[in-house]
Motif scaffolding. Structure first.
Motif, PDB file in Angstrom:
ATOM      1  N   ASP A 246       0.827  -1.194   0.000  1.00 20.04           N
ATOM      2  CA  ASP A 246       0.000   0.000   0.000  1.00 20.04           C
ATOM      3  C   ASP A 246       0.868   1.255   0.000  1.00 20.04           C
ATOM      4  O   ASP A 246       0.572   2.241  -0.687  1.00 20.04           O
ATOM      5  N   LYS A 247       1.934   1.231   0.769  1.00 21.78           N
ATOM      6  CA  LYS A 247       2.828   2.386   0.831  1.00 21.78           C
ATOM      7  C   LYS A 247       3.495   2.631  -0.513  1.00 21.78           C
ATOM      8  O   LYS A 247       3.615   3.766  -0.972  1.00 21.78           O
ATOM      9  N   GLU A 248       3.916   1.541  -1.146  1.00 20.76           N
ATOM     10  CA  GLU A 248       4.556   1.679  -2.454  1.00 20.76           C
ATOM     11  C   GLU A 248       3.577   2.218  -3.484  1.00 20.76           C
ATOM     12  O   GLU A 248       3.918   3.076  -4.298  1.00 20.76           O
ATOM     13  N   GLN A 249       2.339   1.721  -3.449  1.00 18.32           N
ATOM     14  CA  GLN A 249       1.335   2.214  -4.371  1.00 18.32           C
ATOM     15  C   GLN A 249       1.031   3.691  -4.129  1.00 18.32           C
ATOM     16  O   GLN A 249       0.833   4.468  -5.071  1.00 18.32           O
ATOM     17  N   GLN A 250       1.020   4.078  -2.849  1.00 14.51           N
ATOM     18  CA  GLN A 250       0.770   5.477  -2.512  1.00 14.51           C
ATOM     19  C   GLN A 250       1.891   6.373  -3.045  1.00 14.51           C
ATOM     20  O   GLN A 250       1.637   7.449  -3.587  1.00 14.51           O
ATOM     21  N   LEU A 251       3.134   5.916  -2.888  1.00 11.70           N
ATOM     22  CA  LEU A 251       4.266   6.686  -3.395  1.00 11.70           C
ATOM     23  C   LEU A 251       4.214   6.811  -4.916  1.00 11.70           C
ATOM     24  O   LEU A 251       4.499   7.876  -5.465  1.00 11.70           O
TER      25      LEU A 251
ATOM     26  N   ARG B 174       3.089  10.063  -9.736  1.00 15.69           N
ATOM     27  CA  ARG B 174       2.322  10.325 -10.968  1.00 15.69           C
ATOM     28  C   ARG B 174       1.607  11.673 -10.883  1.00 15.69           C
ATOM     29  O   ARG B 174       1.543  12.414 -11.868  1.00 15.69           O
ATOM     30  N   LYS B 175       1.065  11.966  -9.725  1.00 17.34           N
ATOM     31  CA  LYS B 175       0.366  13.236  -9.533  1.00 17.34           C
ATOM     32  C   LYS B 175       1.327  14.413  -9.691  1.00 17.34           C
ATOM     33  O   LYS B 175       1.000  15.414 -10.345  1.00 17.34           O
ATOM     34  N   PHE B 176       2.530  14.289  -9.116  1.00 17.45           N
ATOM     35  CA  PHE B 176       3.513  15.358  -9.238  1.00 17.45           C
ATOM     36  C   PHE B 176       3.964  15.518 -10.691  1.00 17.45           C
ATOM     37  O   PHE B 176       4.106  16.644 -11.182  1.00 17.45           O
TER      38      PHE B 176
END
Length: 553
Positions: free
Chosen positions: A142-147, A152-154
């Motif tokens: 989950d942490k990796e997906q969040q990062l 991608r957002k940045f």
């Protein structure tokens, strides 16, 4: 090297003299030498450049960490971080060598597909054995997906700003430096050293009202929220939708102006030159002012009487901002105080924290601030921004200029965007640097030919979600964001400074080098001149710390 640093010092003093309220004949002579000093500095920097580093720009060994921020970043040792040019070249060579023939490419693709299927069958069991908690979740995954999602957002945000377009509109009317700006609906309000407050209609870029009444330079502005304006309008028998603006001045007055009629409806005499103010929309509402002597005062919005006077800082209060029930004050000595508004008729402010200039590392400069949660972003006339975690007193530093001859005069936050002004003392280049929040990642720099030094800034979003900004200084300019898909050309140049791209938010282990460029002794013919600031820290910035600030909504 010594002459380069001395020239940088003189240029810094000259730039600060130019924004003083009044100038002596000796100071005017100094200002007239700016072009000569810049030419000499450029000549020396050219001589020092070449096979060796340009120490006149980068500084000595203590400044080297500003160039090694990527190498100092966690997980990127210097030996494992090759230059970008080598990375690109290596990638091209590897791609050229690894390009298979069509038949071989098909076999390779088939083998990779089979390997991927086997990996998919084996990895879930591995994750379940080692990474799942009692609830069956996979925290590491989950942490990796969040990062990855944040990255991608940045990337998307960076790409959008690289394509951004703005139309600039010059608002002409002030005959001296614009020291503060604010925005109310479709109106821009500006205060100037010429003692006037002007109201501008943004869609037409026309002067709407000229509010004259102060006898000293206007130093600060603040706009109360509509609900508090409505209460005051009712008590004055004015239109319910009347909007008001507060202005503070070196003449010791705070004046309250009704924008539609262009009249002063109330004056508050503070007994001290007003250098900062803000409106606190809590309970009945309060006006908080700061003075050139370091005093912080609270005034009732209902009665306009003084509720509290505190000798809060040793030097001039240069910035006051509110965040909910909290009030933040910054001083020319680099100190930052955090206050809690207890909504009392008497003594409403209670001190929560005070951090001195030794803690913030912002000594010897005009300080402007912008609070965000548990962090306060500080600008204090250096090549970087400071971020103070005000509950713990820890600080970090964000590079805002690729050379130590750069200065930051103001900082502002709007939505998820951090905007910092940037001015190069050596060549006069001016721009706005944009960072994404909360990570403070560099996005882009906006500038245009012959851009003036930006001393104050306000930013807001329109109903359609576009950005609209106003900047002040030698010129008052409104920035209107244009659709990127439209055919209309923008007036600004968007660029990315490669030396800022690699910058990271670094923790402050020591700050003894922050004001190093101002430590040496100037020439004898300069040390005894008025306004040089050699004997008085408050005059280090040409006295501007006692009256100039940036209004941040």
């Amino acid at each position: 090297m010594g002459e380069v640093r001395k020239l940088q010092k003189k240029l810094r003093q000259i730039e600060n003299l130019e924004i003083k309220i009044s100038l002596t004949p000796e100071e005017r002579v100094k200002i007239s030498r700016k072009a000569e000093l810049r030419s000499r500095l450029a000549e020396l920097q050219l001589q020092l450049s070449g096979p060796q580093q340009t120490q006149g720009i980068v500084g000595d060994e203590k400044k080297e960490k500003m160039k090694r921020q990527v190498e100092d970043a966690p997980g990127a040792p210097p030996s494992q971080t090759p230059p970008a040019s080598k990375i690109l070249k290596g990638e091209e060579e590897s791609k050229a060598q690894a390009t298979p023939a069509p038949a071989a490419r098909q076999r390779q693709t088939h083998e990779e597909t089979e390997m991927g299927r086997q990996k998919e069958r084996t990895e879930p069991a591995k994750v379940s054995d080692h990474s799942r908690d009692k609830s069956g979740a996979c925290p590491d995954l989950d942490k990796e997906q969040q990062l990855q999602q944040e990255e991608r957002k940045f990337t998307s945000l960076k790409a959008s700003w690289e394509k951004s377009k703005f139309r600039l509109r010059l608002l002409e009317g002030h005959n001296d430096i614009v020291t503060c700006v604010a925005a109310v609906d479709n109106l821009v309000i500006s205060g100037s050293r010429d003692t006037t407050v002007k109201v501008w209609h943004v869609p037409t870029a026309a002067e709407h009202k000229n509010l004259g009444g102060h006898t000293g330079g206007v130093t600060c502005l603040s706009a109360p929220p509509p609900e508090y304006c409505k209460r005051l309008a009712w008590s004055l028998s004015l239109f319910d939708k009347e909007r008001f603006i507060l202005s503070g001045s070196a003449d010791c007055y705070v004046k309250i102006w009704a924008l539609s009629i262009g009249q002063c409806v109330k004056s508050i005499y503070t007994f001290n030159a007003v250098t900062a103010l803000c409106f606190v929309p809590e309970d009945d509402g309060y006006i908080i002012t700061g003075s050139d002597g370091g005093k912080v005062q609270a005034w009732s919005w209902d009665t306009f009487e003084n509720c509290q006077s505190i000798n809060a800082h040793e030097e001039a209060v240069t910035s006051i901002q509110s965040q909910g029930p909290l009030v933040f004050s910054g001083s020319a000595d680099g100190g930052v105080s955090v206050w809690e508004n207890r909504c009392l008729n008497r003594d409403p402010l209670r001190l929560l924290h005070h951090w001195s200039g030794q803690v913030t590392g912002c000594r010897g400069g005009r300080l402007t601030l912008s609070p965000r949660g548990d962090r306060v972003i500080l600008a204090f006339g250096q090549a970087w921004l400071k971020i103070l975690h005000w509950r713990t007193g820890t600080t970090s530093r964000l590079t805002n200029h690729s050379s130590i001859t750069g200065v930051t005069d103001c900082v502002h936050q709007t939505g998820g965007l951090l905007i910092g002004s940037c001015y190069d003392l050596a060549n006069g280049d001016s721009m706005l640097n944009l960072f994404s929040l909360p990570q403070c990642q560099y996005l882009a720099s906006l500038t245009w030919p012959e851009a003036p030094r930006i001393l104050c800034l306000a930013a807001w979003m329109t109903g359609s979600g576009d950005h609209r900004w106003v900047t002040g200084g030698c010129s008052l300019i409104v920035w209107e964001q244009l659709p990127t898909s439209g055919k209309q050309r923008g007036d600004i140049i968007v660029k990315r400074d490669s030396r800022l791209v690699s910058c990271v938010l670094e923790s402050e282990e020591d700050t003894e080098d922050d004001d190093e460029t101002d430590e040496y002794k100037d020439d004898e013919d300069d040390t005894n001149q008025p306004g040089d600031g050699q004997s008085d820290g408050r005059m280090e910035d040409g006295g501007s710390g006692s009256w100039l600030r940036c209004v941040l909504q």
